[in-house]
Design an enzyme around this catalytic site. Structure first.
Site, PDB file in Angstrom:
ATOM      1  N   PRO A   2       0.817  -1.200   0.000  1.00  0.00           N
ATOM      2  CA  PRO A   2       0.000   0.000   0.000  1.00  0.00           C
ATOM      3  C   PRO A   2       0.864   1.269   0.000  1.00  0.00           C
ATOM      4  CG  PRO A   2      -0.653  -1.522   1.731  1.00  0.00           C
ATOM      5  CD  PRO A   2       0.712  -1.928   1.255  1.00  0.00           C
ATOM      6  N   GLU A   3       0.312   2.348  -0.528  1.00  0.00           N
ATOM      7  CA  GLU A   3       0.993   3.633  -0.558  1.00  0.00           C
ATOM      8  C   GLU A   3       0.270   4.592   0.385  1.00  0.00           C
ATOM      9  OE1 GLU A   3       1.677   4.830  -4.665  1.00  0.00           O
ATOM     10  OE2 GLU A   3       1.704   2.735  -5.300  1.00  0.00           O
ATOM     11  N   HIS A  91      -2.834 -16.133   6.666  1.00  0.00           N
ATOM     12  CA  HIS A  91      -1.663 -15.278   6.498  1.00  0.00           C
ATOM     13  C   HIS A  91      -1.485 -14.316   7.665  1.00  0.00           C
ATOM     14  CE1 HIS A  91      -1.314 -16.870   2.470  1.00  0.00           C
ATOM     15  NE2 HIS A  91      -2.531 -16.470   2.180  1.00  0.00           N
ATOM     16  N   ARG A 109       2.731 -11.957   1.650  1.00  0.00           N
ATOM     17  CA  ARG A 109       4.080 -11.990   1.086  1.00  0.00           C
ATOM     18  C   ARG A 109       5.183 -11.676   2.099  1.00  0.00           C
ATOM     19  NH1 ARG A 109       4.439  -9.496  -4.847  1.00  0.00           N
ATOM     20  NH2 ARG A 109       6.429 -10.582  -4.631  1.00  0.00           N
ATOM     21  N   ARG A 151      17.711  19.168 -10.486  1.00  0.00           N
ATOM     22  CA  ARG A 151      18.963  18.413 -10.407  1.00  0.00           C
ATOM     23  C   ARG A 151      18.742  16.909 -10.434  1.00  0.00           C
ATOM     24  NH1 ARG A 151      19.559  21.851  -5.813  1.00  0.00           N
ATOM     25  NH2 ARG A 151      19.582  20.030  -4.450  1.00  0.00           N
TER      26      ARG A 151
END
Length: 286
Positions: A2-3, A91, A109, A151
């Protein structure tokens, strides 16, 4: 995954279940991945916050006054497939028991991590320690972003580094670059290009948070909340996960490439790669 939008949604969802509660037990079998969790026992969760993709449970001594500052934090990184659930599953990696009930941390995972640390001390977490400003905060300033972008190397990996702005991962980098009409491999952004990207990041993140994040696929690692709710921003994806489909802006096929070892989606017509601008003599290429 997730973000930032998914982690922020998680924070908002589980805060009512944890705030003001005392942690009685933290059970797991991977002390190298879930570090020093025993230090949380007997602590009251005084609140939850988020920094980039990290979730933070603020822990106060059990007998501290209601307005006493916390002195420990339980830091949670959901990894790629981590999330909290109300019921134990195949899980489940961590069981978090409070005086009000139990939450289960599921992670198919096994990339998620937890650690209890003194508040604000992130020396063992270099990404968190060096993280850039929050994209929806006043600390995220267009002038500073443009100065750094001038940059920067390839813009998508630069965004994913978390240094120019926090919480942007693979999905929201692709979506922001599409909105800004910038090629993911473009380097050394002009002031005008950086301004477009700055506003695109803010817009995409605000919309994704409002939609509860993005839920992709139907597998066990699919992002959803503890109560089974899913995010809805995937319905607004313009490019991410849409390789070979038409660009919603120009109709050209969305392309998928690998950039810095990450699957990357973009429209070659809307997001052309231009030559980098010439560097002034003595200018840094950092």
């Amino acid at each position: 995954m997730p973000e930032l939008p998914e982690v922020e949604t998680t924070r908002r969802k589980i805060e009512p279940l944890l705030a003001g509660r005392t942690i009685l037990q933290v059970t797991h079998d991977a002390p190298h991945r879930y570090r020093d969790t025993q230090l949380a026992l007997g602590r009251r969760v005084s609140g939850l916050s988020r920094r980039g993709k990290y979730l933070m449970l603020h822990l106060a001594a059990q007998d501290a006054a209601g307005d006493a500052p916390h002195d420990l934090e339980l830091i949670v990184h959901l990894g790629m497939t981590g999330g909290f659930r109300l019921e134990e599953g195949p899980h489940t990696r961590v069981t978090l028991t409070t005086d009000a009930g139990t939450l289960y941390f599921n992670d198919p995972r096994r990339f998620g991590k937890m650690a209890v640390v003194p508040a604000g001390e992130y020396d063992g977490m270099p990404t968190l320690a060096a993280m850039g400003p929050e994209p929806l905060s006043d600390d995220f300033r267009e002038e500073d972003f443009a100065r750094l972008a001038a940059r920067a190397g390839a813009v998508k990996p630069w965004l994913l580094s978390q240094k120019p702005v926090s919480g942007v991962g693979n999905i929201y980098a692709d979506e922001s670059l599409w909105r800004a009409r910038l090629h993911p491999a473009q380097t050394h952004l002009t002031r005008e290009e950086a301004g477009r990207l700055y506003h695109a990041v803010r817009e995409v993140m605000a919309e994704a948070v409002e939609a509860g994040g993005s839920s992709l696929g139907n597998g066990s690692g699919n992002y959803r909340q503890h109560d089974g709710d899913v995010g809805f921003f995937q319905g607004r994806h313009a490019v991410y996960g849409r390789g070979g489909q038409p660009c919603p802006r120009c109709g050209s096929d969305i392309r998928k490439i690998v950039l810095a070892q990450r699957g990357t989606h973009f429209c070659a017509r809307c997001q052309p790669l231009r030559d980098p601008p010439p560097q002034e003599e003595g200018a840094s290429r950092g």
